[in-house]
Design an enzyme around this catalytic site. Sequence first.
Site, PDB file in Angstrom:
ATOM      1  N   LYS A 148       6.423 -13.509 -21.339  1.00  0.00           N
ATOM      2  CA  LYS A 148       6.454 -12.250 -20.637  1.00  0.00           C
ATOM      3  C   LYS A 148       7.407 -12.301 -19.507  1.00  0.00           C
ATOM      4  O   LYS A 148       7.317 -13.237 -18.789  1.00  0.00           O
ATOM      5  CB  LYS A 148       5.040 -12.111 -20.019  1.00  0.00           C
ATOM      6  CG  LYS A 148       4.142 -11.957 -21.108  1.00  0.00           C
ATOM      7  CD  LYS A 148       4.252 -10.584 -21.937  1.00  0.00           C
ATOM      8  CE  LYS A 148       2.990 -10.257 -23.042  1.00  0.00           C
ATOM      9  NZ  LYS A 148       3.178  -8.912 -23.344  1.00  0.00           N
ATOM     10  N   LYS A 244       0.314  -2.016 -33.671  1.00  0.00           N
ATOM     11  CA  LYS A 244      -0.942  -2.483 -32.876  1.00  0.00           C
ATOM     12  C   LYS A 244      -2.027  -1.616 -33.335  1.00  0.00           C
ATOM     13  O   LYS A 244      -1.901  -0.174 -33.106  1.00  0.00           O
ATOM     14  CB  LYS A 244      -0.938  -2.708 -31.330  1.00  0.00           C
ATOM     15  CG  LYS A 244       0.024  -3.709 -30.750  1.00  0.00           C
ATOM     16  CD  LYS A 244       0.153  -3.607 -29.215  1.00  0.00           C
ATOM     17  CE  LYS A 244       0.819  -5.074 -28.743  1.00  0.00           C
ATOM     18  NZ  LYS A 244       0.977  -4.914 -27.255  1.00  0.00           N
TER      19      LYS A 244
END
Length: 325
Positions: A148, A244
Amino acid sequence: MSTFRIAACSETWPLKDAFTISRGSKTAAHVVVVTVSDGVHAGRGEAVPYARYGETVDDVLTEITQLASTICEHSDLGRALKPGAALNALDCAFWDFEAKRTGKSVAALAGLAEPVAKLTAYTISLDAPDAMAAKAAGARDLPLLKLKLGGEGDADRMRAVRRARPDARLLVDANESWTPDALLALIAVAAECDVEVIEQPLPASADGALRSVVHTVPICADESIHTADDLDRLDGLYDAVNVKLDKAGGLTGAIALSREARRRGLKMMIGSMVATSLAVAPAMLLAADADWIDLDGPLLLAQDRTPHLTIRNGIVFPPDPALWG
């Protein structure tokens, strides 16, 4: 009139460590669980309301509760709800209910191949370069890492992790934190560090700048992609899409998105929000055809639900039907 009952509740699952991305940090997964039951068989679905898309747990529960009495069959969902957490939880619960009722797997009911074991990425939260490197070094049994990133300092973060884990496969996720001015330099560092894919480097509202740069590392849409209807706008901007279920409209919408993405020649990641094995299990039906999967939510929890997915050395195994499907 429906012959089943729909119930929804919220649950909170603490994380092992704080999960930090460019937009903030959290210490627990707040999920909504839907159960569809006829009194004999019950199916469940789990979703994560996400503030990035204007969702809250309370709003999603209200939406489900208000619609529950109007849903007579699975096919009603797509007409009653827009893609989001509520639709995902309901859609996955209906798929599971049909599997339990008929004795057939969801894969068979949906015309998909049965799920297979697949390597998932393991997320290293946004932090100082040395802290991320240390976390990566401590995950030697996990060969695929997802970093991240957050903008300033990202070149140092990528290089530090690569030095700490020269053996690892690396993916990076900027969560919309890069700027067009910094884009070329950061793509170059990603290439230098042998990063396999860069996820959502620019804000969805500014990703047109991707058309004018050379993609020496493939670039994957996440915040910019929800459903198959978004693919026309993304043509020429991205090399891959992150599918997703929470954004696509449950398993039903995710199947449509993944098929259309493949038809257009795009690479594909199968991802999920931070959640329990119940949310991740339906995504496993799409994992076999994916270039990458990012389904490590259960590994980030202090404790997962029972039964849960089996994950060994980063390999996620197909769910037991008692969990889902």
